[in-house]
Design a protein around this motif. Structure first.
Motif, PDB file in Angstrom:
ATOM      1  N   SER A   1      27.993  24.855  56.448  1.00 51.45           N
ATOM      2  CA  SER A   1      27.138  25.655  56.984  1.00 51.45           C
ATOM      3  C   SER A   1      26.148  24.691  58.019  1.00 51.45           C
ATOM      4  O   SER A   1      25.535  23.823  57.546  1.00 51.45           O
ATOM      5  CB  SER A   1      26.275  26.311  56.007  1.00 51.45           C
ATOM      6  OG  SER A   1      25.276  27.090  56.634  1.00 51.45           O
ATOM      7  N   SER A   2      26.049  25.102  58.947  1.00 55.93           N
ATOM      8  CA  SER A   2      25.076  24.641  60.263  1.00 55.93           C
ATOM      9  C   SER A   2      23.742  24.828  59.907  1.00 55.93           C
ATOM     10  O   SER A   2      22.697  24.070  60.019  1.00 55.93           O
ATOM     11  CB  SER A   2      25.450  25.119  61.545  1.00 55.93           C
ATOM     12  OG  SER A   2      26.712  24.737  62.136  1.00 55.93           O
ATOM     13  N   GLU A   3      23.431  26.058  59.051  1.00 55.87           N
ATOM     14  CA  GLU A   3      22.162  26.124  58.951  1.00 55.87           C
ATOM     15  C   GLU A   3      21.608  25.487  57.365  1.00 55.87           C
ATOM     16  O   GLU A   3      20.329  25.494  57.204  1.00 55.87           O
ATOM     17  CB  GLU A   3      21.869  27.926  58.453  1.00 55.87           C
ATOM     18  CG  GLU A   3      22.200  28.763  59.848  1.00 55.87           C
ATOM     19  CD  GLU A   3      22.302  30.076  59.580  1.00 55.87           C
ATOM     20  OE1 GLU A   3      21.487  30.587  58.701  1.00 55.87           O
ATOM     21  OE2 GLU A   3      22.834  31.150  60.276  1.00 55.87           O
ATOM     22  N   ARG A   4      22.378  24.876  57.000  1.00 56.86           N
ATOM     23  CA  ARG A   4      22.084  24.120  55.753  1.00 56.86           C
ATOM     24  C   ARG A   4      22.568  22.594  55.856  1.00 56.86           C
ATOM     25  O   ARG A   4      22.956  21.743  54.888  1.00 56.86           O
ATOM     26  CB  ARG A   4      22.959  24.618  54.464  1.00 56.86           C
ATOM     27  CG  ARG A   4      22.730  26.175  54.255  1.00 56.86           C
ATOM     28  CD  ARG A   4      23.045  26.422  52.742  1.00 56.86           C
ATOM     29  NE  ARG A   4      22.708  27.608  52.508  1.00 56.86           N
ATOM     30  CZ  ARG A   4      22.769  28.611  51.317  1.00 56.86           C
ATOM     31  NH1 ARG A   4      23.624  27.995  50.312  1.00 56.86           N
ATOM     32  NH2 ARG A   4      22.583  29.755  51.124  1.00 56.86           N
ATOM     33  N   ALA A   5      22.162  22.263  57.069  1.00 54.12           N
ATOM     34  CA  ALA A   5      22.700  20.828  57.556  1.00 54.12           C
ATOM     35  C   ALA A   5      21.842  19.777  56.568  1.00 54.12           C
ATOM     36  O   ALA A   5      20.390  20.135  56.518  1.00 54.12           O
ATOM     37  CB  ALA A   5      22.324  20.497  58.772  1.00 54.12           C
ATOM     38  N   GLY A   6      22.286  18.915  55.901  1.00 56.70           N
ATOM     39  CA  GLY A   6      21.239  18.101  54.749  1.00 56.70           C
ATOM     40  C   GLY A   6      21.005  16.717  55.276  1.00 56.70           C
ATOM     41  O   GLY A   6      20.355  16.108  54.607  1.00 56.70           O
ATOM     42  N   GLY A   7      21.981  16.221  56.297  1.00 55.39           N
ATOM     43  CA  GLY A   7      21.672  14.850  56.787  1.00 55.39           C
ATOM     44  C   GLY A   7      22.509  13.783  56.269  1.00 55.39           C
ATOM     45  O   GLY A   7      22.523  12.860  56.793  1.00 55.39           O
TER      46      GLY A   7
ATOM     47  N   ALA B   1      32.745  22.031  58.124  1.00 55.05           N
ATOM     48  CA  ALA B   1      32.507  22.944  59.060  1.00 55.05           C
ATOM     49  C   ALA B   1      33.561  23.292  60.110  1.00 55.05           C
ATOM     50  O   ALA B   1      33.556  24.527  60.521  1.00 55.05           O
ATOM     51  CB  ALA B   1      31.085  22.365  60.109  1.00 55.05           C
TER      52      ALA B   1
ATOM     53  N   ARG C   1      30.572  16.938  55.792  1.00 56.62           N
ATOM     54  CA  ARG C   1      30.014  18.290  56.278  1.00 56.62           C
ATOM     55  C   ARG C   1      30.938  18.460  57.784  1.00 56.62           C
ATOM     56  O   ARG C   1      30.884  19.920  57.811  1.00 56.62           O
ATOM     57  CB  ARG C   1      28.466  17.932  56.617  1.00 56.62           C
ATOM     58  CG  ARG C   1      27.834  17.877  55.271  1.00 56.62           C
ATOM     59  CD  ARG C   1      26.434  17.583  55.637  1.00 56.62           C
ATOM     60  NE  ARG C   1      25.466  17.510  54.515  1.00 56.62           N
ATOM     61  CZ  ARG C   1      24.877  18.238  53.761  1.00 56.62           C
ATOM     62  NH1 ARG C   1      25.178  19.599  54.181  1.00 56.62           N
ATOM     63  NH2 ARG C   1      24.068  18.137  52.791  1.00 56.62           N
ATOM     64  N   ALA C   2      31.005  17.627  58.482  1.00 57.72           N
ATOM     65  CA  ALA C   2      31.825  18.027  59.693  1.00 57.72           C
ATOM     66  C   ALA C   2      33.175  18.613  59.568  1.00 57.72           C
ATOM     67  O   ALA C   2      33.326  19.534  60.173  1.00 57.72           O
ATOM     68  CB  ALA C   2      31.610  16.674  60.768  1.00 57.72           C
TER      69      ALA C   2
ATOM     70  N   MET D   1      28.121  22.944  52.517  1.00 59.25           N
ATOM     71  CA  MET D   1      27.894  21.816  53.307  1.00 59.25           C
ATOM     72  C   MET D   1      28.429  21.848  54.618  1.00 59.25           C
ATOM     73  O   MET D   1      28.295  21.060  55.617  1.00 59.25           O
ATOM     74  CB  MET D   1      28.345  20.604  52.557  1.00 59.25           C
ATOM     75  CG  MET D   1      27.567  20.202  51.479  1.00 59.25           C
ATOM     76  SD  MET D   1      28.142  18.711  50.382  1.00 59.25           S
ATOM     77  CE  MET D   1      27.829  17.332  51.360  1.00 59.25           C
TER      78      MET D   1
ATOM     79  N   PRO E   1      28.092  13.066  56.416  1.00 58.23           N
ATOM     80  CA  PRO E   1      28.210  13.725  57.865  1.00 58.23           C
ATOM     81  C   PRO E   1      29.670  13.983  58.234  1.00 58.23           C
ATOM     82  O   PRO E   1      30.202  14.996  58.858  1.00 58.23           O
ATOM     83  CB  PRO E   1      27.684  12.800  59.012  1.00 58.23           C
ATOM     84  CG  PRO E   1      27.496  11.465  58.026  1.00 58.23           C
ATOM     85  CD  PRO E   1      27.103  11.645  56.695  1.00 58.23           C
TER      86      PRO E   1
END
Length: 216
Positions: free
Chosen positions: A127-133, A143, A139-140, A125, A136
């Motif tokens: 990974s910028s390439e696997r952004a899920g919306g 990252a 995820r942030a 989660m 956040p």
């Protein structure tokens, strides 16, 4: 190996501790709050807590430090409802600053090892390439932990400290939920194999528990 694992009172951390012990490693687990007196007290949000534990472990050799402690405070919350800044601050204090403080606090212990290593438990989660919306904040933070790990790999290279960043899989824990795809034992066994394989040649890697490369 002599291994220190943060957040070892439950979930992946507890299974990492159990599995590492079963494999014959000398292990030290930490917890922020637990009745288990076999675990060492550590609040990864608190520099004073690190100072106390570093003093307690002074002279104790470590080969591997696993930055596992983490929180997922915005799980299930709607993306437009995350205006409480304490959710952001508390998540980043644990998932990012806590990783940095863990990596720095035990440098003297790692310096005793011929092949010192730091393993950071991040997530796909992050990974910028696997952004899920969704999620956040989490995820942030993951990252940021990924970015921090990549920077530590460069910063600590002259100390011969290898740094790896890992996605443990979607694991059946309180955080991952019962519908997750793998159990804690499979995740822990796979992660320990990745930690064993980590070297200066692979420092800065972002890998899954099974060794597959993760997209940044």
């Amino acid at each position: 190996m002599n291994i220190l694992i943060t957040g070892a009172n439950r979930g992946i951390g507890a299974e990492l501790l159990r599995t590492a012990k079963a494999q014959g490693h000398t292990t030290y687990g930490t917890t922020r709050a637990s009745d288990d007196d076999t675990l060492l007290p550590l609040d990864v949000r608190d520099p004073a807590s690190f100072m106390a534990l570093a003093d307690r472990l002074s002279g104790t050799p470590l080969d591997l430090v696993v930055c596992n402690a983490g929180v997922y405070l915005d799980k299930g919350l709607e993306v437009d409802s995350l205006t409480d800044t304490t959710l952001w601050a508390d998540t980043f204090a644990t998932n990012v600053t806590g990783v940095y403080l863990t990596a720095m606090a035990f440098q003297a212990n790692l310096a005793t090892s011929a092949a010192p290593k730091i393993a950071i438990i991040s997530s796909q989660m992050g990974s910028s390439e696997r952004a899920g919306g969704n999620s956040p904040i989490y995820r942030a933070s993951k990252a940021a932990a990924l970015n921090l790990g990549r920077n530590l790999a460069v910063a600590l290279a002259d100390r011969n400290v290898a740094v790896g960043i890992y996605h443990p899989g979607w694991v059946q824990t309180d955080m991952g939920g019962s519908a997750a795809s793998i159990n804690t034992q499979d995740s822990a066994t796979g992660l320990l194999a990745r930690f064993d394989a980590l070297s200066m040649d692979t420092s800065g890697c972002f890998e899954m528990w099974n060794g597959d490369a993760m997209p940044f």
